[in-house]
Write a protein that holds these residues in place. Structure first.
Motif, short mmCIF file in Angstrom:
data_model
loop_
_atom_site.label_atom_id
_atom_site.label_comp_id
_atom_site.label_asym_id
_atom_site.label_seq_id
_atom_site.Cartn_x
_atom_site.Cartn_y
_atom_site.Cartn_z
N ILE A 1 7.79 -11.22 -8.58
CA ILE A 1 7.08 -9.98 -8.89
C ILE A 1 7.06 -9.11 -7.64
CG2 ILE A 1 4.84 -8.95 -9.44
CD1 ILE A 1 6.04 -10.22 -11.84
N VAL A 2 7.39 -7.84 -7.80
CA VAL A 2 7.32 -6.86 -6.71
C VAL A 2 6.25 -5.84 -7.07
CG1 VAL A 2 8.54 -5.06 -5.46
CG2 VAL A 2 9.73 -7.18 -6.06
N ILE A 3 5.30 -5.66 -6.17
CA ILE A 3 4.17 -4.77 -6.43
C ILE A 3 4.35 -3.49 -5.63
CG2 ILE A 3 1.67 -4.49 -6.23
CD1 ILE A 3 1.51 -7.58 -6.56
N ALA A 4 4.63 -2.40 -6.34
CA ALA A 4 4.87 -1.10 -5.72
C ALA A 4 3.95 -0.05 -6.33
CB ALA A 4 6.33 -0.69 -5.90
N SER A 5 2.78 -0.49 -6.74
CA SER A 5 1.78 0.37 -7.35
C SER A 5 0.84 0.91 -6.27
CB SER A 5 1.01 -0.44 -8.40
OG SER A 5 0.60 -1.68 -7.85
N PRO A 6 -0.12 1.79 -6.61
CA PRO A 6 -1.02 2.34 -5.58
C PRO A 6 -1.73 1.25 -4.78
CG PRO A 6 -1.18 3.63 -7.59
CD PRO A 6 -0.30 2.46 -7.91
N ASN A 7 -2.06 1.60 -3.53
CA ASN A 7 -2.61 0.62 -2.59
C ASN A 7 -3.80 -0.15 -3.12
OD1 ASN A 7 -0.68 1.51 -0.79
ND2 ASN A 7 -2.09 2.68 0.49
N LYS A 8 -4.69 0.55 -3.84
CA LYS A 8 -5.94 -0.10 -4.27
C LYS A 8 -5.70 -1.22 -5.27
CE LYS A 8 -7.02 3.15 -8.05
NZ LYS A 8 -8.02 4.13 -8.55
N THR A 9 -4.50 -1.29 -5.86
CA THR A 9 -4.21 -2.33 -6.86
C THR A 9 -3.54 -3.56 -6.26
OG1 THR A 9 -1.99 -1.50 -7.40
CG2 THR A 9 -3.85 -0.49 -8.55
#
Length: 361
Positions: free
Chosen positions: A77-85
């Protein structure tokens, strides 16, 4: 970490298809041998269409929960969503048994980063942080110069990530809500601090000045950070959206010589323009006119020193290293604990700027 024996591509789920997801992660994943972009998570219909147009075989999920419901069909999984998430999504993915790459900053605090690192270790899973600017052309060139002893003992490292954006663009990156983890200290500051720590090691003290300069801006847009490293090197780091005349990207001063380099690595601009690693000749290369200079006693702008050929930038090396770590147990290219050390510095810088003190680490 358990090694993988199959050589079929590792299936990647990418959470987020804004700037980070569409410009950086998706193209680099797709260009990496041994990785396959399987699913993109976005609820935005326009971004869904964009992902399908750029990667016709990709699957679309409207939410991270939808993606994690079929965790058994994925390998990363690669997480490239807004920082707070970042923290919540990384936690959920690790608990689902999946290795994780998180865009920087991995979290809002060093404590959260260390908790994620402990969770990954508990589950024997890779947790890596996307610090792509360790593979910038100028950074790779500077590491080469240091390894060869060209500069002697480094006394001062100046690093600037400056822009001229007199009008705020809005969005969560410029939000004044602390929950968004916006502002340049945590955005561009994550890069310059990580580079300084990678080059010169742990920090003993931090001093910072941070301002909101532009009308209508809600969070820091002009920040300076001074670090004292345990080995005596001093790093002076600048991140700004309000710089009308840009300084050198690097100015590194040593006992034998200095290195001065202007201009940004070309890879981000190329990715934004639709160019892709593996299909674009001369990926990461820059013209001789942009080479930095090594020398002593005179300004590089008046001919001092010699041109130093800039090594090609190599963002694809990050995901190649991730694939090797997953398949063969090779080293994690950027660990969560390294990211936590950078967050220690960023938190200290925020406190220093707020209280007008030098913070000892």
């Amino acid at each position: 970490m358990t090694g993988r024996t199959t050589r079929t591509p590792l299936r990647v789920g990418l959470v987020g298809y804004g700037l980070a997801g569409s410009v950086f992660h998706a193209p680099l994943i797709a260009a990496t041998e041994g990785l396959a972009l399987d699913t993109v998570v976005t609820s935005n219909p326009e971004r869904q269409d964009q992902a399908r147009a750029e990667f016709p075989d990709v699957r679309i999920a409207a939410s991270p929960d939808e993606l994690l419901d079929r965790a058994a069909e994925l390998d990363l999984i690669v997480i490239a969503s807004p920082n707070k998430t970042h923290v919540a999504l990384a936690t959920s993915a690790l608990k689902a048994g999946l290795p994780v790459v998180v865009d920087k900053p991995i979290a809002g605090t060093a404590a959260e980063a260390r908790e994620l690192a402990a969770l990954a270790e508990q589950h024997s899973l890779l947790l890596s942080v996307f610090q792509n600017r360790r593979w910038d052309n100028d950074f790779l060139t500077l590491r080469k110069l240091l390894a060869e002893g060209e500069l002697g003992d480094v006394w001062r490292f100046e690093s600037r990530f400056e822009r001229w954006r007199p009008q705020p663009k809005g969005g969560w990156r410029e939000s004044g809500d602390p929950a968004e983890i916006g502002g340049l200290l945590y955005d561009l500051g994550s890069h310059v601090v990580d580079q300084a720590l990678t080059l010169f090691g742990p920090v003993t003290s931090v001093y910072a000045e941070s301002d909101i300069r532009r009308a209508g801006a809600e969070t820091d847009d002009d920040t300076f950070i001074a670090l004292t490293h345990a080995n005596g090197v001093r790093s002076h780091l600048y991140v700004s959206a309000t710089t009308a005349q840009l300084g050198p990207r690097f100015r590194v001063l040593g006992s034998k010589a200095g290195y001065v380099k202007y201009g940004l690595d070309p890879q981000e601009a190329d990715l934004r323009d639709g160019k892709r690693p593996g299909t674009t000749d001369g990926w990461g290369e820059e013209p001789e006119s942009l080479y930095g200079r090594v020398g002593s006693g005179e300004s590089p702008l008046t001919g001092g020193g010699r041109p130093e050929p800039t090594l090609p930038g190599d963002y694809p090396a990050y995901y190649a290293a991730v694939a090797a770590a997953l398949r063969d147990g090779a080293p994690n290219p950027v660990t969560a604990l390294e990211a936590a050390a950078a967050l220690d510095v960023l938190e200290a810088a925020r406190r220093s700027a707020r209280d007008g003190v030098t913070v000892t680490l």
